[in-house]
Design an enzyme around this catalytic site. Structure first.
Site, PDB file in Angstrom:
ATOM      1  CB  THR A   1      35.965 -58.343  11.191  1.00  0.00           C
ATOM      2  OG1 THR A   1      36.826 -58.629  12.300  1.00  0.00           O
ATOM      3  CG2 THR A   1      36.774 -57.634  10.116  1.00  0.00           C
TER       4      THR A   1
ATOM      5  CG  ASP B   1      38.535 -51.552   9.413  1.00  0.00           C
ATOM      6  OD1 ASP B   1      39.015 -51.423   8.274  1.00  0.00           O
ATOM      7  OD2 ASP B   1      39.214 -51.424  10.443  1.00  0.00           O
TER       8      ASP B   1
ATOM      9  N   GLY C   1      43.950 -52.532  11.240  1.00  0.00           N
ATOM     10  CA  GLY C   1      42.501 -52.732  11.210  1.00  0.00           C
ATOM     11  C   GLY C   1      42.162 -54.193  11.476  1.00  0.00           C
ATOM     12  CD  GLU C   2      43.209 -58.008   9.007  1.00  0.00           C
ATOM     13  OE1 GLU C   2      43.393 -58.943   9.838  1.00  0.00           O
ATOM     14  OE2 GLU C   2      43.843 -57.928   7.938  1.00  0.00           O
ATOM     15  N   GLY C   3      40.328 -55.495  13.436  1.00  0.00           N
ATOM     16  CA  GLY C   3      40.016 -55.793  14.830  1.00  0.00           C
ATOM     17  C   GLY C   3      41.226 -56.257  15.609  1.00  0.00           C
TER      18      GLY C   3
END
Length: 352
Positions: free
Chosen positions: A63, A175, A317-319
Protein backbone atom coordinates in the site's frame (compact mmCIF):
# COMPACT_ATOMS: atom_id res chain seq x y z
CA UNK A 1 19.30 -0.10 -10.52
CA UNK A 2 18.50 2.36 -13.29
CA UNK A 3 15.06 2.62 -14.92
CA UNK A 4 16.42 1.46 -18.28
CA UNK A 5 17.90 -1.64 -16.62
CA UNK A 6 14.55 -2.43 -15.02
CA UNK A 7 12.69 -2.02 -18.30
CA UNK A 8 15.22 -4.19 -20.15
CA UNK A 9 14.79 -6.98 -17.56
CA UNK A 10 11.11 -7.49 -18.39
CA UNK A 11 10.33 -10.42 -20.67
CA UNK A 12 6.89 -11.36 -22.03
CA UNK A 13 4.98 -14.17 -20.36
CA UNK A 14 5.79 -17.52 -21.96
CA UNK A 15 3.14 -18.37 -24.56
CA UNK A 16 4.36 -21.98 -24.81
CA UNK A 17 3.74 -22.48 -21.09
CA UNK A 18 0.37 -20.75 -21.41
CA UNK A 19 -0.59 -23.22 -24.15
CA UNK A 20 0.60 -26.14 -21.99
CA UNK A 21 -1.62 -24.75 -19.23
CA UNK A 22 -4.60 -24.67 -21.62
CA UNK A 23 -3.88 -28.29 -22.63
CA UNK A 24 -3.95 -29.32 -18.98
CA UNK A 25 -7.10 -27.33 -18.26
CA UNK A 26 -8.90 -28.92 -21.22
CA UNK A 27 -7.87 -32.39 -19.99
CA UNK A 28 -9.18 -32.04 -16.42
CA UNK A 29 -12.00 -34.15 -14.99
CA UNK A 30 -14.84 -31.68 -15.63
CA UNK A 31 -16.71 -30.32 -18.63
CA UNK A 32 -14.42 -28.19 -20.74
CA UNK A 33 -14.79 -24.48 -20.11
CA UNK A 34 -16.89 -25.12 -17.02
CA UNK A 35 -14.79 -22.89 -14.75
CA UNK A 36 -15.14 -19.90 -17.05
CA UNK A 37 -12.82 -16.98 -16.35
CA UNK A 38 -10.93 -18.96 -13.71
CA UNK A 39 -9.54 -21.02 -16.60
CA UNK A 40 -8.38 -17.91 -18.45
CA UNK A 41 -6.68 -16.70 -15.26
CA UNK A 42 -5.12 -20.13 -14.68
CA UNK A 43 -3.69 -20.24 -18.21
CA UNK A 44 -2.25 -16.74 -17.82
CA UNK A 45 -0.68 -17.73 -14.49
CA UNK A 46 0.91 -20.74 -16.19
CA UNK A 47 2.49 -18.45 -18.77
CA UNK A 48 3.67 -15.95 -16.17
CA UNK A 49 5.16 -18.52 -13.82
CA UNK A 50 6.40 -20.92 -16.54
CA UNK A 51 4.79 -23.75 -14.59
CA UNK A 52 1.80 -26.11 -14.49
CA UNK A 53 2.10 -26.28 -10.70
CA UNK A 54 2.25 -22.65 -9.51
CA UNK A 55 2.17 -21.93 -5.78
CA UNK A 56 0.66 -18.50 -5.18
CA UNK A 57 0.06 -18.94 -1.47
CA UNK A 58 2.66 -16.34 -0.41
CA UNK A 59 0.76 -13.11 -0.98
CA UNK A 60 1.92 -9.56 -0.29
CA UNK A 61 0.16 -6.22 -0.80
CA UNK A 62 2.13 -2.99 -1.00
CA UNK A 63 0.00 0.00 0.00
CA UNK A 64 1.80 3.08 -1.33
CA UNK A 65 1.16 6.34 0.54
CA UNK A 66 1.76 9.91 -0.56
CA UNK A 67 0.32 13.41 -0.31
CA UNK A 68 -0.63 15.83 -3.05
CA UNK A 69 -0.18 19.59 -3.26
CA UNK A 70 -3.39 19.79 -5.29
CA UNK A 71 -5.32 19.09 -2.07
CA UNK A 72 -5.11 22.84 -1.40
CA UNK A 73 -7.52 23.33 -4.34
CA UNK A 74 -10.40 21.82 -2.32
CA UNK A 75 -10.77 18.68 -4.46
CA UNK A 76 -11.18 16.25 -1.54
CA UNK A 77 -13.75 15.86 1.20
CA UNK A 78 -10.94 15.18 3.71
CA UNK A 79 -8.00 17.28 4.96
CA UNK A 80 -4.45 16.24 4.07
CA UNK A 81 -3.50 15.14 7.59
CA UNK A 82 -5.81 12.14 7.15
CA UNK A 83 -3.12 10.45 4.99
CA UNK A 84 -0.71 10.07 7.92
CA UNK A 85 -3.56 9.15 10.28
CA UNK A 86 -4.65 6.36 7.94
CA UNK A 87 -1.08 5.09 7.61
CA UNK A 88 -1.06 4.77 11.40
CA UNK A 89 -4.32 2.80 11.24
CA UNK A 90 -2.79 0.44 8.66
CA UNK A 91 0.20 -0.13 10.92
CA UNK A 92 -2.14 -0.88 13.83
CA UNK A 93 -4.15 -3.36 11.79
CA UNK A 94 -7.44 -1.47 12.24
CA UNK A 95 -8.17 -0.46 8.66
CA UNK A 96 -10.19 -2.04 5.85
CA UNK A 97 -7.09 -3.32 4.05
CA UNK A 98 -5.78 -4.87 7.28
CA UNK A 99 -8.99 -6.85 7.78
CA UNK A 100 -9.47 -7.98 4.15
CA UNK A 101 -5.82 -8.90 3.65
CA UNK A 102 -5.92 -10.96 6.82
CA UNK A 103 -9.06 -12.66 5.55
CA UNK A 104 -7.34 -13.87 2.36
CA UNK A 105 -4.03 -14.68 4.05
CA UNK A 106 -2.05 -11.81 2.52
CA UNK A 107 0.57 -9.68 4.23
CA UNK A 108 0.48 -5.88 3.93
CA UNK A 109 3.40 -3.47 3.82
CA UNK A 110 2.79 0.25 3.86
CA UNK A 111 5.30 2.36 1.94
CA UNK A 112 5.82 6.05 2.69
CA UNK A 113 6.52 7.30 -0.82
CA UNK A 114 5.75 10.92 -0.02
CA UNK A 115 3.52 11.57 2.98
CA UNK A 116 3.62 15.26 3.92
CA UNK A 117 4.04 14.50 7.63
CA UNK A 118 7.09 13.09 9.38
CA UNK A 119 6.15 9.51 10.21
CA UNK A 120 7.70 7.95 13.28
CA UNK A 121 10.73 5.80 12.41
CA UNK A 122 9.33 3.28 14.88
CA UNK A 123 6.23 2.65 12.75
CA UNK A 124 6.31 -0.60 10.79
CA UNK A 125 6.45 1.26 7.48
CA UNK A 126 8.84 1.13 4.53
CA UNK A 127 10.33 4.62 4.85
CA UNK A 128 11.08 5.57 1.22
CA UNK A 129 9.96 9.21 1.21
CA UNK A 130 10.83 11.00 -2.05
CA UNK A 131 9.42 14.31 -0.84
CA UNK A 132 6.84 15.70 1.58
CA UNK A 133 3.97 15.57 -0.86
CA UNK A 134 3.98 16.63 -4.49
CA UNK A 135 3.64 20.20 -5.71
CA UNK A 136 0.21 21.50 -6.77
CA UNK A 137 -0.37 20.21 -10.32
CA UNK A 138 -2.80 23.06 -11.00
CA UNK A 139 0.18 25.45 -10.76
CA UNK A 140 3.03 23.39 -12.23
CA UNK A 141 4.58 19.91 -12.36
CA UNK A 142 3.96 17.50 -9.47
CA UNK A 143 7.61 16.52 -9.29
CA UNK A 144 10.83 16.43 -11.28
CA UNK A 145 11.50 13.73 -13.86
CA UNK A 146 14.27 12.40 -11.62
CA UNK A 147 11.87 12.11 -8.67
CA UNK A 148 9.36 10.25 -10.86
CA UNK A 149 12.04 7.75 -11.86
CA UNK A 150 13.13 7.34 -8.24
CA UNK A 151 9.54 6.63 -7.24
CA UNK A 152 9.20 3.95 -9.91
CA UNK A 153 12.41 2.29 -8.74
CA UNK A 154 11.22 2.31 -5.10
CA UNK A 155 8.16 0.24 -6.02
CA UNK A 156 10.06 -2.08 -8.35
CA UNK A 157 12.86 -2.82 -5.92
CA UNK A 158 10.46 -3.59 -3.05
CA UNK A 159 8.57 -6.16 -5.14
CA UNK A 160 11.68 -7.71 -6.67
CA UNK A 161 13.35 -8.04 -3.28
CA UNK A 162 10.25 -9.61 -1.70
CA UNK A 163 9.98 -12.10 -4.58
CA UNK A 164 13.68 -12.94 -4.63
CA UNK A 165 14.57 -12.96 -0.94
CA UNK A 166 11.31 -13.77 0.85
CA UNK A 167 9.54 -16.13 -1.54
CA UNK A 168 6.43 -14.04 -2.16
CA UNK A 169 4.77 -15.27 -5.34
CA UNK A 170 1.66 -13.08 -5.73
CA UNK A 171 1.54 -9.31 -5.25
CA UNK A 172 -1.15 -6.70 -4.83
CA UNK A 173 -0.95 -2.92 -5.06
CA UNK A 174 -2.96 -0.36 -3.12
CA UNK A 175 -2.82 3.33 -2.28
CA UNK A 176 -3.36 5.95 0.38
CA UNK A 177 -3.26 9.67 -0.31
CA UNK A 178 -5.82 12.42 0.19
CA UNK A 179 -6.71 14.05 -3.17
CA UNK A 180 -5.05 11.30 -5.21
CA UNK A 181 -8.06 10.72 -7.48
CA UNK A 182 -7.28 14.14 -8.99
CA UNK A 183 -3.81 13.26 -10.36
CA UNK A 184 -5.13 9.83 -11.35
CA UNK A 185 -7.85 11.53 -13.39
CA UNK A 186 -5.22 13.78 -15.00
CA UNK A 187 -3.16 10.70 -15.92
CA UNK A 188 -6.03 8.89 -17.65
CA UNK A 189 -7.06 12.12 -19.38
CA UNK A 190 -3.53 12.60 -20.68
CA UNK A 191 -3.30 9.05 -22.03
CA UNK A 192 -6.84 8.79 -23.39
CA UNK A 193 -7.46 12.29 -24.72
CA UNK A 194 -11.04 12.05 -23.39
CA UNK A 195 -12.82 15.09 -21.91
CA UNK A 196 -11.98 15.56 -18.24
CA UNK A 197 -15.65 15.74 -17.17
CA UNK A 198 -16.22 12.21 -18.54
CA UNK A 199 -13.36 10.87 -16.39
CA UNK A 200 -13.85 12.70 -13.10
CA UNK A 201 -15.48 10.93 -10.18
CA UNK A 202 -16.37 12.01 -6.68
CA UNK A 203 -13.40 10.47 -4.87
CA UNK A 204 -14.16 10.33 -1.16
CA UNK A 205 -17.67 11.72 -1.71
CA UNK A 206 -17.44 15.38 -2.76
CA UNK A 207 -20.57 17.42 -3.53
CA UNK A 208 -21.56 18.91 -6.91
CA UNK A 209 -19.71 22.20 -6.42
CA UNK A 210 -16.51 20.43 -5.38
CA UNK A 211 -16.87 18.06 -8.35
CA UNK A 212 -17.08 21.01 -10.77
CA UNK A 213 -14.02 22.51 -9.09
CA UNK A 214 -12.19 19.19 -9.46
CA UNK A 215 -12.94 19.07 -13.20
CA UNK A 216 -11.61 22.63 -13.57
CA UNK A 217 -8.48 21.77 -11.56
CA UNK A 218 -7.67 18.73 -13.72
CA UNK A 219 -8.25 20.74 -16.89
CA UNK A 220 -5.99 23.47 -15.54
CA UNK A 221 -3.30 20.92 -14.62
CA UNK A 222 -3.31 19.54 -18.17
CA UNK A 223 -3.22 23.05 -19.66
CA UNK A 224 -0.40 24.27 -17.42
CA UNK A 225 1.78 21.15 -17.66
CA UNK A 226 1.10 19.79 -21.17
CA UNK A 227 2.07 16.17 -20.30
CA UNK A 228 3.28 14.19 -23.31
CA UNK A 229 1.24 10.96 -23.62
CA UNK A 230 4.06 9.40 -25.66
CA UNK A 231 6.39 9.84 -22.67
CA UNK A 232 4.88 8.06 -19.62
CA UNK A 233 7.53 9.39 -17.23
CA UNK A 234 6.66 12.92 -18.36
CA UNK A 235 2.97 12.29 -17.61
CA UNK A 236 3.83 10.86 -14.19
CA UNK A 237 6.21 13.71 -13.31
CA UNK A 238 3.87 16.49 -14.43
CA UNK A 239 0.48 15.34 -13.14
CA UNK A 240 1.11 12.20 -11.04
CA UNK A 241 2.02 11.47 -7.44
CA UNK A 242 4.83 9.89 -5.47
CA UNK A 243 2.66 6.91 -4.50
CA UNK A 244 1.46 6.54 -8.11
CA UNK A 245 5.13 6.29 -9.14
CA UNK A 246 5.58 3.53 -6.55
CA UNK A 247 2.49 1.74 -7.85
CA UNK A 248 3.84 1.87 -11.41
CA UNK A 249 7.16 0.51 -10.21
CA UNK A 250 5.51 -2.36 -8.36
CA UNK A 251 3.93 -3.56 -11.62
CA UNK A 252 7.27 -3.33 -13.42
CA UNK A 253 9.03 -5.12 -10.55
CA UNK A 254 6.53 -7.98 -10.63
CA UNK A 255 6.96 -8.31 -14.39
CA UNK A 256 10.75 -8.34 -14.04
CA UNK A 257 10.44 -11.04 -11.34
CA UNK A 258 7.97 -13.02 -13.51
CA UNK A 259 5.27 -13.07 -10.83
CA UNK A 260 1.61 -12.02 -11.06
CA UNK A 261 0.51 -8.67 -9.67
CA UNK A 262 -3.07 -7.58 -8.94
CA UNK A 263 -3.73 -3.85 -9.02
CA UNK A 264 -6.48 -2.33 -6.91
CA UNK A 265 -8.85 0.38 -8.14
CA UNK A 266 -8.59 3.82 -9.72
CA UNK A 267 -5.27 5.05 -8.30
CA UNK A 268 -3.47 1.70 -8.48
CA UNK A 269 -4.67 1.25 -12.06
CA UNK A 270 -3.32 4.72 -12.91
CA UNK A 271 0.06 3.45 -11.76
CA UNK A 272 -0.39 0.24 -13.76
CA UNK A 273 -1.27 2.30 -16.83
CA UNK A 274 1.98 4.28 -16.51
CA UNK A 275 3.91 1.00 -16.13
CA UNK A 276 2.32 -0.62 -19.18
CA UNK A 277 2.85 2.49 -21.30
CA UNK A 278 6.53 2.32 -20.33
CA UNK A 279 6.83 -1.44 -20.98
CA UNK A 280 3.79 -2.87 -22.80
CA UNK A 281 4.76 -6.48 -21.98
CA UNK A 282 4.39 -5.70 -18.26
CA UNK A 283 0.66 -6.19 -18.89
CA UNK A 284 1.36 -9.92 -19.31
CA UNK A 285 1.79 -10.14 -15.50
CA UNK A 286 -1.07 -7.85 -14.50
CA UNK A 287 -4.58 -8.53 -13.22
CA UNK A 288 -7.10 -5.74 -12.60
CA UNK A 289 -8.81 -6.64 -9.35
CA UNK A 290 -12.18 -4.91 -9.51
CA UNK A 291 -14.33 -2.36 -11.27
CA UNK A 292 -14.14 0.79 -9.20
CA UNK A 293 -17.09 3.16 -8.81
CA UNK A 294 -14.79 5.93 -10.08
CA UNK A 295 -16.10 6.78 -13.55
CA UNK A 296 -12.66 7.02 -15.19
CA UNK A 297 -11.67 3.52 -14.14
CA UNK A 298 -13.45 1.84 -17.06
CA UNK A 299 -11.41 3.95 -19.46
CA UNK A 300 -8.21 2.89 -17.68
CA UNK A 301 -8.78 -0.84 -17.90
CA UNK A 302 -10.09 -0.37 -21.44
CA UNK A 303 -6.75 1.21 -22.37
CA UNK A 304 -5.00 -1.76 -20.74
CA UNK A 305 -7.22 -4.26 -22.54
CA UNK A 306 -7.92 -6.12 -19.28
CA UNK A 307 -11.23 -7.02 -17.65
CA UNK A 308 -11.62 -6.55 -13.88
CA UNK A 309 -12.10 -9.75 -11.87
CA UNK A 310 -14.76 -8.39 -9.48
CA UNK A 311 -17.51 -5.78 -9.47
CA UNK A 312 -18.62 -5.10 -5.90
CA UNK A 313 -19.40 -1.39 -6.14
CA UNK A 314 -16.22 -0.56 -4.19
CA UNK A 315 -14.28 2.73 -4.30
CA UNK A 316 -12.03 2.66 -1.25
CA UNK A 317 -8.48 1.99 -2.41
CA UNK A 318 -5.87 0.88 0.13
CA UNK A 319 -5.55 -2.44 -1.76
CA UNK A 320 -8.93 -3.75 -0.60
CA UNK A 321 -10.09 -4.87 -4.05
CA UNK A 322 -6.68 -6.35 -4.77
CA UNK A 323 -6.85 -8.42 -1.57
CA UNK A 324 -10.19 -9.96 -2.51
CA UNK A 325 -9.19 -10.64 -6.11
CA UNK A 326 -5.82 -12.13 -5.10
CA UNK A 327 -7.72 -14.99 -3.49
CA UNK A 328 -9.26 -15.78 -6.91
CA UNK A 329 -5.91 -15.56 -8.71
CA UNK A 330 -4.53 -17.97 -6.11
CA UNK A 331 -7.57 -20.20 -6.69
CA UNK A 332 -6.85 -20.15 -10.44
CA UNK A 333 -3.34 -21.39 -9.74
CA UNK A 334 -4.78 -24.24 -7.66
CA UNK A 335 -7.23 -25.10 -10.45
CA UNK A 336 -4.31 -25.49 -12.85
CA UNK A 337 -2.16 -27.46 -10.42
CA UNK A 338 -4.52 -29.62 -8.39
CA UNK A 339 -7.49 -30.69 -10.50
CA UNK A 340 -6.58 -34.05 -11.96
CA UNK A 341 -6.67 -34.78 -15.65
CA UNK A 342 -8.77 -37.69 -16.97
CA UNK A 343 -5.58 -39.65 -17.49
CA UNK A 344 -4.21 -38.94 -14.00
CA UNK A 345 -7.54 -39.87 -12.37
CA UNK A 346 -8.24 -42.89 -14.53
CA UNK A 347 -11.57 -41.40 -15.59
CA UNK A 348 -13.03 -41.96 -19.03
CA UNK A 349 -12.97 -38.77 -21.14
CA UNK A 350 -16.12 -38.49 -23.19
CA UNK A 351 -14.94 -35.23 -24.76
CA UNK A 352 -17.64 -33.15 -23.04
Amino acid sequence: MELQQLMAAIEPADKAWEEKAWDRLRSQIRPRGSLGRLEEMAARVGGMCRSLAPDLSRKLIFTMAGDHGVAEEGVSAYPQEVTAQMVFSFVQGWASISVLASHVGADVRVVDCGVAADLSPEWAVEHRKIGKGTANIAQGPAMSREEAQRGILVGAELVMQAARDEGYSLFGTGDMGIANTTPSTAIVAAFSGRPVAELTGRGTGIDDEAWKRKVQVVEQALEVNRPDPKDPVDVLAKVGGFEIAGLAGAVLGAAAAKVPVVCDGFIATAGALVACRLVPTAKDYLFVSHKSQEVGHAVMYGLLGLEPILDLGMRLGEGTGAALAMSLVEAAGKVLRDIKTFEEAGVTDTGH
